[in-house]
Design a protein around this motif. Sequence first.
Motif, PDB file in Angstrom:
ATOM      1  N   LEU A 125       0.830  -1.200   0.000  1.00  0.00           N
ATOM      2  CA  LEU A 125       0.000   0.000   0.000  1.00  0.00           C
ATOM      3  C   LEU A 125       0.869   1.256   0.000  1.00  0.00           C
ATOM      4  O   LEU A 125       0.590   2.213  -0.709  1.00  0.00           O
ATOM      5  N   GLN A 126       1.941   1.196   0.782  1.00  0.00           N
ATOM      6  CA  GLN A 126       2.820   2.361   0.862  1.00  0.00           C
ATOM      7  C   GLN A 126       3.509   2.624  -0.479  1.00  0.00           C
ATOM      8  O   GLN A 126       3.656   3.774  -0.885  1.00  0.00           O
TER       9      GLN A 126
ATOM     10  N   ASP B 243       2.061   7.257  -6.429  1.00  0.00           N
ATOM     11  CA  ASP B 243       1.080   8.318  -6.649  1.00  0.00           C
ATOM     12  C   ASP B 243       1.690   9.688  -6.379  1.00  0.00           C
ATOM     13  O   ASP B 243       1.472  10.635  -7.136  1.00  0.00           O
ATOM     14  N   ALA B 244       2.488   9.802  -5.336  1.00  0.00           N
ATOM     15  CA  ALA B 244       3.141  11.071  -5.009  1.00  0.00           C
ATOM     16  C   ALA B 244       4.123  11.457  -6.105  1.00  0.00           C
ATOM     17  O   ALA B 244       4.201  12.636  -6.484  1.00  0.00           O
TER      18      ALA B 244
ATOM     19  N   GLY C  26       0.089  11.182   4.275  1.00  0.00           N
ATOM     20  CA  GLY C  26       0.267  10.591   5.603  1.00  0.00           C
ATOM     21  C   GLY C  26       1.494   9.712   5.727  1.00  0.00           C
ATOM     22  O   GLY C  26       1.564   8.894   6.637  1.00  0.00           O
ATOM     23  N   ILE C  27       2.449   9.885   4.833  1.00  0.00           N
ATOM     24  CA  ILE C  27       3.669   9.090   4.881  1.00  0.00           C
ATOM     25  C   ILE C  27       4.811   9.989   5.309  1.00  0.00           C
ATOM     26  O   ILE C  27       5.088  11.012   4.689  1.00  0.00           O
TER      27      ILE C  27
END
Length: 67
Positions: free
Chosen positions: A1-2, A8-9, A64-65
């Motif tokens: 997921l990360q 995506d970032a 949120g990372i």
Amino acid sequence: LQSWAVADAIRTLTPDHRAILLETYYRGRTMAEAARVLGIPLGTVKSRTYYALHALRLALLERGIEP
């Protein structure tokens, strides 16, 4: 997921910033090699790398990372 969130970032970065990170981090080129491959001055590679990493950090924080 990360890893999806990181991908995506990275997609939110400008094409120039993505290209710099691709050459220097993913392909493992030195800044001088990246400058030659991309056809831009070494100083431009250095500044784009700095700003690309800053933009990536902000994009990750928005997701949120903590980098």
